[in-house]
Design an enzyme around this catalytic site. Structure first.
Site, PDB file in Angstrom:
ATOM      1  N   SER A  61      67.465   5.481  37.059  1.00  0.00           N
ATOM      2  CA  SER A  61      67.043   6.340  36.606  1.00  0.00           C
ATOM      3  C   SER A  61      66.346   7.555  36.808  1.00  0.00           C
ATOM      4  O   SER A  61      66.355   8.704  36.307  1.00  0.00           O
ATOM      5  CB  SER A  61      66.298   7.177  38.148  1.00  0.00           C
ATOM      6  OG  SER A  61      65.865   5.621  39.364  1.00  0.00           O
ATOM      7  N   LYS A  64      63.472   9.585  34.608  1.00  0.00           N
ATOM      8  CA  LYS A  64      62.775   9.773  35.232  1.00  0.00           C
ATOM      9  C   LYS A  64      63.230  11.815  35.026  1.00  0.00           C
ATOM     10  O   LYS A  64      61.974  12.001  34.671  1.00  0.00           O
ATOM     11  CB  LYS A  64      62.821  10.313  37.045  1.00  0.00           C
ATOM     12  CG  LYS A  64      62.590   8.403  36.801  1.00  0.00           C
ATOM     13  CD  LYS A  64      62.759   8.882  39.102  1.00  0.00           C
ATOM     14  CE  LYS A  64      61.936   7.456  39.231  1.00  0.00           C
ATOM     15  NZ  LYS A  64      63.264   6.549  39.234  1.00  0.00           N
ATOM     16  N   SER A 116      63.417   9.859  43.849  1.00  0.00           N
ATOM     17  CA  SER A 116      63.791   9.057  42.659  1.00  0.00           C
ATOM     18  C   SER A 116      62.591   8.391  43.194  1.00  0.00           C
ATOM     19  O   SER A 116      62.586   6.485  42.930  1.00  0.00           O
ATOM     20  CB  SER A 116      65.306   8.520  42.584  1.00  0.00           C
ATOM     21  OG  SER A 116      65.242   7.472  41.366  1.00  0.00           O
ATOM     22  N   LYS A 230      69.672  14.711  38.324  1.00  0.00           N
ATOM     23  CA  LYS A 230      69.585  13.238  38.946  1.00  0.00           C
ATOM     24  C   LYS A 230      70.284  12.145  38.351  1.00  0.00           C
ATOM     25  O   LYS A 230      71.339  11.728  37.891  1.00  0.00           O
ATOM     26  CB  LYS A 230      68.164  13.283  37.991  1.00  0.00           C
ATOM     27  CG  LYS A 230      66.916  12.137  37.937  1.00  0.00           C
ATOM     28  CD  LYS A 230      66.487  12.457  39.150  1.00  0.00           C
ATOM     29  CE  LYS A 230      65.616  11.369  39.237  1.00  0.00           C
ATOM     30  NZ  LYS A 230      66.802  10.213  40.263  1.00  0.00           N
TER      31      LYS A 230
END
Length: 409
Positions: A61, A64, A116, A230
């Site tokens: 993720s 992203k 997420s 993140k």
């Protein structure tokens, strides 16, 4: 015996002096468990720590952040998005989007970056890609190349595992470097929780919580100055993490990819501390400073810094960067005051620490081009003219002599 005692005392004194007055003790680089890792200075672009920086792995993720970068570049946060049929069907973490539901881009970005949510990634990709996720992914790969992320290939906007979906730590740090320039990103990414109001399809509020513990003050991983990060995880991809922090005016970025031990939070803190404790962020020139003068063939041009120039040096190292010009022949150019005419390449202890574009401090019109050479050419032409005149006179004289000789006969 007395001499031996005196010698020992002096020896111990010298050792104590050398220990007490040592200028600095550089910390050793930390050990991190991620297979690809980078500590990047966000201003200078210098890598302060690396471990297999160009080796690409599936990033989960952390993908992203590229999705967010394109959304922030191409949309308005208040734009309304109508959810299509695909986002509600996606695997993995989801906000619970409903087909036909209307939400603002802002709401979907909070779901994307804090919790997420994969359905938010899909919805934003379809919105920016005019209904086509493939078109959006093409834009992701195009943007990666523009940023110098040469060891990256995206297949989807969420980071769901695909053997062809990979990125290196260096590339991930370059994307974060660009994303963190956007004030809307840091506002979103440093928010602990966000409430999405009821919509046309959902009567209930939905709260998303930030999974980045470095911004959570109640967490023992809280890191003062962290303005965003993140996380990422799938069974096949393992753990990944990217974060950025600012101390004073010094911004650093940590990227950790393919971590099997799940130590990315403490490892990121260790890397941030290593950067701030061992490197000093220095300004060498300010925008508008004259850093050199070009003087050649009667042409003099002040070379002016096009921007501020910063560099990183190890604390305790007081050496100053030196630079060399690319040595373009400005006599062969026509330019105006303020035009970019050259570039300075800076090095410190044999290592490149950055380049600086240089502007001209004067005009150089086409009439002044070759000024120095024209004098040489004019002088050379005069010599040729004199020689040609002499030759012509010799030929004419020879012709007249021959003519007179024929007439006398």
């Amino acid at each position: 015996m007395k001499k031996s005692v005196i010698f020992i005392v002096l020896w111990l004194f010298l050792i104590s002096c050398s220990t007490s007055f040592k200028a600095y003790a550089k910390d050793p680089p930390p050990s991190v468990s991620a297979d690809s890792a980078v500590l990047l200075d966000a201003t200078t672009g210098e890598i302060l720590f690396s471990k297999n920086p160009d080796t690409a792995y599936p990033p989960a993720s952390t993908t992203k952040i590229m999705t967010a970068l394109l959304v922030l570049e191409k949309t308005n946060l208040d734009n309304e998005v109508t959810i299509g049929s695909n986002p509600p069907k996606i695997d993995g973490t989801r906000l619970g989007l409903i087909e036909g539901e209307k939400l603002k881009v802002r709401d979907l970005l909070y779901g994307l970056l804090l919790a997420s949510d994969n359905d938010c990634a899909m919805a934003l990709a379809e919105y920016v890609g005019n209904g086509s996720v493939n078109k959006f992914v093409d834009e992701m790969n195009k943007k990666a190349l523009e940023l110098g992320a040469l060891h990256t290939h995206f297949v989807n906007p969420s980071g769901l595992f695909d053997k062809n979906h990979n990125i290196s730590a260096k590339d991930l740090s370059l994307i974060m470097k660009e994303l963190s320039k956007n004030s809307n990103y840091s506002k979103i990414a440093s928010t602990v929780s966000y409430t999405i109001k009821p919509t046309n399809k959902s009567k209930n509020e939905r709260v998303v919580w930030n999974e980045n513990r470095l911004i959570q003050k109640q967490s023992h991983y809280y890191y003062e100055g962290c303005i965003g990060g993140k996380t990422g995880y799938t069974i096949q991809s393992l753990h990944s993490y990217v974060a950025t922090a600012i101390r004073g005016n010094h911004q650093l970025i940590v990227a950790l990819v393919h971590d099997k031990n799940k130590t990315f939070f403490p490892d990121a803190i260790s890397l941030f501390n290593y950067g701030y404790n061992n490197f000093k962020f220095e300004k060498l020139y300010s925008k508008g400073d004259i850093i050199a003068n070009y003087n050649k063939n009667n042409l003099s041009v002040p070379l002016i810094a096009a921007s501020d120039f910063y560099y990183d040096r190890e604390i305790g190292d007081n050496s100053t960067p030196t630079f060399k010009l690319k040595d373009n022949n400005l006599n062969l150019k026509s330019f105006k005051k303020g035009d970019t005419v050259d570039e300075a390449e800076f090095s410190l202890n044999g290592k490149n620490v950055g380049n600086l574009q240089l502007l001209s401090g004067v005009n150089n019109s086409s009439s002044s081009i070759y000024t120095g050479n024209q004098n040489k050419i004019s002088h050379l032409n005069m010599q040729y003219l004199v020689l040609a005149s002499i030759i012509i006179l010799i030929i004419i004289s020879a012709f007249l002599i021959k003519k007179n000789k024929i007439s006398n006969e």
